[in-house]
Structure formats: structure tokens, C-alpha cells
Design an enzyme around this catalytic site. Structure first.
Site, PDB file in Angstrom:
ATOM      1  N   TYR A 193       5.632  40.965  26.939  1.00 43.90           N
ATOM      2  CA  TYR A 193       6.553  40.170  28.046  1.00 43.90           C
ATOM      3  C   TYR A 193       5.983  39.909  29.457  1.00 43.90           C
ATOM      4  O   TYR A 193       6.114  38.680  29.912  1.00 43.90           O
ATOM      5  CB  TYR A 193       7.915  41.061  28.176  1.00 43.90           C
TER       6      TYR A 193
ATOM      7  N   SER B  16       9.422  36.113  36.444  1.00 45.74           N
ATOM      8  CA  SER B  16       9.955  37.344  36.722  1.00 45.74           C
ATOM      9  C   SER B  16       9.068  38.263  37.625  1.00 45.74           C
ATOM     10  O   SER B  16       7.939  37.949  37.752  1.00 45.74           O
ATOM     11  CB  SER B  16      10.082  38.236  35.383  1.00 45.74           C
TER      12      SER B  16
HETATM   13  P1  NAD Z   1      19.814  36.582  28.058  1.00 48.21           P
HETATM   14  O1  NAD Z   1      19.574  37.270  26.916  1.00 48.21           O
HETATM   15  O2  NAD Z   1      21.034  36.115  28.501  1.00 48.21           O
HETATM   16  O3  NAD Z   1      19.166  34.979  27.910  1.00 48.21           O
HETATM   17  C1  NAD Z   1      17.980  35.031  27.355  1.00 48.21           C
HETATM   18  C2  NAD Z   1      18.296  33.813  26.075  1.00 48.21           C
HETATM   19  O4  NAD Z   1      17.053  33.593  25.631  1.00 48.21           O
HETATM   20  C3  NAD Z   1      19.155  34.265  25.061  1.00 48.21           C
HETATM   21  O5  NAD Z   1      20.511  34.225  25.323  1.00 48.21           O
HETATM   22  C4  NAD Z   1      18.736  33.341  24.120  1.00 48.21           C
HETATM   23  O6  NAD Z   1      19.594  32.181  24.133  1.00 48.21           O
HETATM   24  C5  NAD Z   1      17.136  33.111  24.301  1.00 48.21           C
HETATM   25  N1  NAD Z   1      16.347  33.438  23.275  1.00 48.21           N
HETATM   26  C6  NAD Z   1      15.812  34.775  22.994  1.00 48.21           C
HETATM   27  N2  NAD Z   1      15.020  34.757  22.084  1.00 48.21           N
HETATM   28  C7  NAD Z   1      15.103  33.504  21.601  1.00 48.21           C
HETATM   29  C8  NAD Z   1      14.393  32.889  20.642  1.00 48.21           C
HETATM   30  N3  NAD Z   1      13.507  33.588  19.889  1.00 48.21           N
HETATM   31  N4  NAD Z   1      14.499  31.468  20.512  1.00 48.21           N
HETATM   32  C9  NAD Z   1      15.271  31.033  21.457  1.00 48.21           C
HETATM   33  N5  NAD Z   1      15.888  31.162  22.248  1.00 48.21           N
HETATM   34  C10 NAD Z   1      15.853  32.756  22.479  1.00 48.21           C
HETATM   35  O7  NAD Z   1      18.998  37.183  29.337  1.00 48.21           O
HETATM   36  P2  NAD Z   1      18.447  36.561  30.863  1.00 48.21           P
HETATM   37  O8  NAD Z   1      18.270  38.061  31.396  1.00 48.21           O
HETATM   38  O9  NAD Z   1      19.551  35.833  31.353  1.00 48.21           O
HETATM   39  O10 NAD Z   1      17.349  35.946  30.486  1.00 48.21           O
HETATM   40  C11 NAD Z   1      16.894  34.620  31.110  1.00 48.21           C
HETATM   41  C12 NAD Z   1      15.689  34.767  31.769  1.00 48.21           C
HETATM   42  O11 NAD Z   1      15.875  35.536  32.949  1.00 48.21           O
HETATM   43  C13 NAD Z   1      14.687  35.096  30.846  1.00 48.21           C
HETATM   44  O12 NAD Z   1      13.369  34.175  31.063  1.00 48.21           O
HETATM   45  C14 NAD Z   1      14.203  36.364  31.405  1.00 48.21           C
HETATM   46  O13 NAD Z   1      12.762  36.659  31.141  1.00 48.21           O
HETATM   47  C15 NAD Z   1      14.464  36.212  32.927  1.00 48.21           C
HETATM   48  N6  NAD Z   1      14.587  37.553  33.817  1.00 48.21           N
HETATM   49  C16 NAD Z   1      15.440  38.231  33.358  1.00 48.21           C
HETATM   50  C17 NAD Z   1      15.687  39.442  33.957  1.00 48.21           C
HETATM   51  C18 NAD Z   1      16.617  40.588  34.072  1.00 48.21           C
HETATM   52  O14 NAD Z   1      16.591  41.539  34.531  1.00 48.21           O
HETATM   53  N7  NAD Z   1      17.784  40.007  33.083  1.00 48.21           N
HETATM   54  C19 NAD Z   1      14.622  39.673  35.066  1.00 48.21           C
HETATM   55  C20 NAD Z   1      13.558  38.752  35.193  1.00 48.21           C
HETATM   56  C21 NAD Z   1      13.531  37.680  34.393  1.00 48.21           C
END
Ligand code: NAD
Ligand code: MG
Length: 299
Positions: free
Chosen positions: A203, A190
Site C-alpha cells: 500500500y 497518503s
Molecule cells: P474507504 O474504504 O471509505 O474508501 C476506499 C474506497 O475504495 C472504497 O469505498 C471502495 O469504493 C474503493 N475500493 C476499494 N477496493 C476497490 C477495488 N478493488 N475496486 C474498486 N474500488 C475499490 O476509505 P478512505 O479512507 O476514505 O479511502 C479513500 C482514500 O483515502 C484512499 O485512497 C486511501 O488510501 C486514502 N487514505 C486514507 C487514509 C485513512 O486514514 N483513512 C489515510 C491516507 C490515505
């Protein structure tokens, strides 16, 4: 082929987001309840057979970025296993149907990465179901915002580290013997890795660790012909932002401060995950790819 130039500031959804999203969010938040529903390429992503015959495991593949990657990989010709958190069955079933529609094998595996042993089970079940593992996308994460340090419990700190980074060690240890030369590992880090928010102290630190881990693992796995890279998203409209992912009131302007003045949609990340998985990235390892809307911290 659409030859019309498109202004990146005006593509996808350009407004802020209604605070109402917070009140409808369950725990865990489902993307099917979001307004607008995130665009993971369900209608738009077109594959070009860049991953034909590959066997992929994607953690957090039910929603958001992981869902966009799962759809894209299947449309590029890969068989896909993906993990989801129990409670996210509705999102997981939708992904399963989309991949089946491509005629690819799909396996949806429930698992809570707060528990030791789950990450290696995911790898083992994938190898058993798909006959091997060539692409490992370590993307699952939890994000819970806190206003004060007193609000940040040690249980949350432990869980966030366990889910976001410690499970990655376990997954790679289990995967090592299966990853042959030509395989690829992709982590999701991120912009928080280098520019932590005061409300995301646990985080953001895991994201710093993931970036470091990715470069270290790239050095280790280079000797085996396995490439390891990370993608660093900026603000992307996904369920992560609900269910306490942001402080109350922070949704309305989400993404508006980026150079492109809007949040990104998960589908906009998919091409980078496809590239890093494919042979087109044969000379790319140990890198962190930003897809950020031009977050100033990345400049
Ligand atoms: P999202 O909520 O769609 O995906 C995250 C997924 O992580 C969940 O769907 C779930 O399947 C899994 N998860 C959460 N807690 C868990 C647990 N205890 N055990 C197993 N699985 C678990 O959100 P996203 O934004 O698509 O996230 C995907 C990645 O992108 C993550 O690593 C997040 O940190 C990263 N990210 C997202 C953003 C943003 O703005 N959305 C920015 C930077 C990084
Ligand atoms: Mg989800």
C-alpha cells in the site's frame, strides 16, 4: 455564521476506537456499521456554489473521504458520478440519496478496479450520463495490513498496485480527450508515501507512486490548462481501517499520536478537495496537500 473559536483537538470524535469494529466489519467494510459512524458532512457541509455546473467523477465515493467529497461537490453545485466496489451497495445508495436531495444529477457505478478496463468504463459512463467531465477525483484504494513479508502474497501486491495506481493511468488516458482547460484532477495519496509502515509495504509503495504520478501528470496536463494535485491524508476514521486495513490491536489508539491527538473525520478533508477543484485554486498545480492532524512525518 458561528463565530466561536473551536479547539481542533476537541472537535469531532476524540477517543480511540473499539476493537469491536473489527468483528462487525464485513468484507468489504461498510461505513454504516462503524462505531462511531464516520462524519462525511451529511448534516454539516454547507456549499457556497463554488462548483456550479461542474461534472465530477469520484472513485470510491460510497464511503469515507470519497463520500465526503461527493456530498461537498454536490452541495457546491456539481453533478456527480461515483464508483463503488460491488458489495458496498448500502453505502452507495445512501450517497445517491444525499446527492439527489441537493437536486443534482447523480450516477452510482459499480466496478472492481482490480480488473483492467473498469477505470476507462467509469470515465465513459460518466461522460455519457453527465454530458462531459470537468473534475476527476481518483480516490479508490485497497489497504490490507500484513504482519510478515511471508503473509504478503504476490496476488495482494499485484491487486494493490492495480487498484491504487495502475487504474489511475487507465482513468487519465480515458479522460484526456474530455478534460478541457479549466478542468482539474485530484488524486488521494497518503502520509504513507513518505513514511511507510512495515505492515503496509505494498500500500505505502503505491502511495509513493501516486504522489510521483501526480506531479508528473501536472507537468503533462499543464500544457492543456488542466491542473493536477494530490491530497495526502493522515489517520482518518473510514472503512479502510477495518476489513484487515490495520493489524489486530491497532485500532484503539488510531490517530492518538498525531499533534492534534485524535483521528480525523472524512468531512475535514472535503474543503481541500473543493478548493483544489475550484477556480480559487487557479494557480495551484503539481502539489501534495497534507490533511494529517500534524503527522510528525509531515513537519
Ligand atoms: P474507504 O474504504 O471509505 O474508501 C476506499 C474506497 O475504495 C472504497 O469505498 C471502495 O469504493 C474503493 N475500493 C476499494 N477496493 C476497490 C477495488 N478493488 N475496486 C474498486 N474500488 C475499490 O476509505 P478512505 O479512507 O476514505 O479511502 C479513500 C482514500 O483515502 C484512499 O485512497 C486511501 O488510501 C486514502 N487514505 C486514507 C487514509 C485513512 O486514514 N483513512 C489515510 C491516507 C490515505
Ligand atoms: Mg466503501
Amino acid at each position: 455564521m458561528n463565530d466561536e473559536l473551536k479547539d481542533p483537538r476537541k472537535q469531532y470524535y476524540t477517543e480511540g476506537f473499539s476493537q469491536e469494529n473489527e468483528t462487525i466489519a464485513k468484507s468489504p467494510a461498510l461505513q454504516q456499521d462503524m462505531m462511531p459512524v464516520p462524519d462525511c458532512g451529511e448534516e454539516s457541509y454547507q456549499g457556497k456554489q463554488r462548483l456550479t455546473g461542474r461534472r465530477a467523477l469520484i472513485t470510491g465515493g460510497d464511503s469515507g473521504i470519497g463520500r465526503a467529497v461527493a456530498i461537498a461537490y454536490a452541495r457546491e453545485g456539481a453533478d456527480v458520478a461515483f464508483q463503488y466496489l460491488p458489495g458496498e451497495e448500502a453505502d452507495a445508495e445512501a450517497v445517491q440519496q444525499l446527492i439527489e436531495a441537493e437536486g443534482r444529477k447523480v450516477v452510482a457505478i459499480a466496478g472492481d478496479l482490480r480488473e483492467l478496463g473498469v477505470a476507462s468504463r467509469l470515465v465513459n459512463e460518466t461522460v455519457e450520463a453527465l454530458g462531459g467531465l470537468d473534475l476527476l477525483v481518483l480516490n479508490a484504494a485497497q489497504q490490507f495490513a500484513t504482519e510478515t513479508l511471508a503473509d504478503l502474497t504476490m496476488k495482494q501486491v499485484n491487486d494493490t498496485f492495480q487498484v491504487n495506481i495502475i487504474s489511475m493511468y487507465e482513468a487519465l488516458k480515458a479522460a484526456e480527450s474530455h478534460l478541457e482547460a479549466g478542468s482539474a484532477v485530484i488524486t488521494t495519496t497518503s502520509v504513507q508515501a513518505t513514511d511507510p509502515s512495515a505492515s503496509l509495504l505494498d500500500y505505502a509503495a503505491t502511495k509513493g507512486a501516486i504522489s510521483n504520478f501526480t506531479v508528473g501528470m501536472a507537468k503533462y496536463f499543464a500544457k492543456k490548462g488542466v491542473r493536477v494535485n494530490a491530497v495526502a491524508p493522515g489517520p482518518i476514521w473510514t472503512p479502510l481501517q477495518l476489513d484487515d486495513g490495520k493489524l489486530p490491536g491497532d485500532l484503539e489508539t488510531f490517530g492518538q499520536d498525531e499533534l492534534l491527538e485524535r483521528a480525523g473525520q472524512p468531512v475535514e478533508l472535503a474543503p481541500v478537495y473543493v478548493f483544489l477543484a475550484s477556480e480559487e485554486a487557479s494557480y495551484v498545480t503539481g502539489q501534495i496537500y497534507g490533511v494529517t492532524g500534524g503527522s510528525e512525518t509531515d513537519l
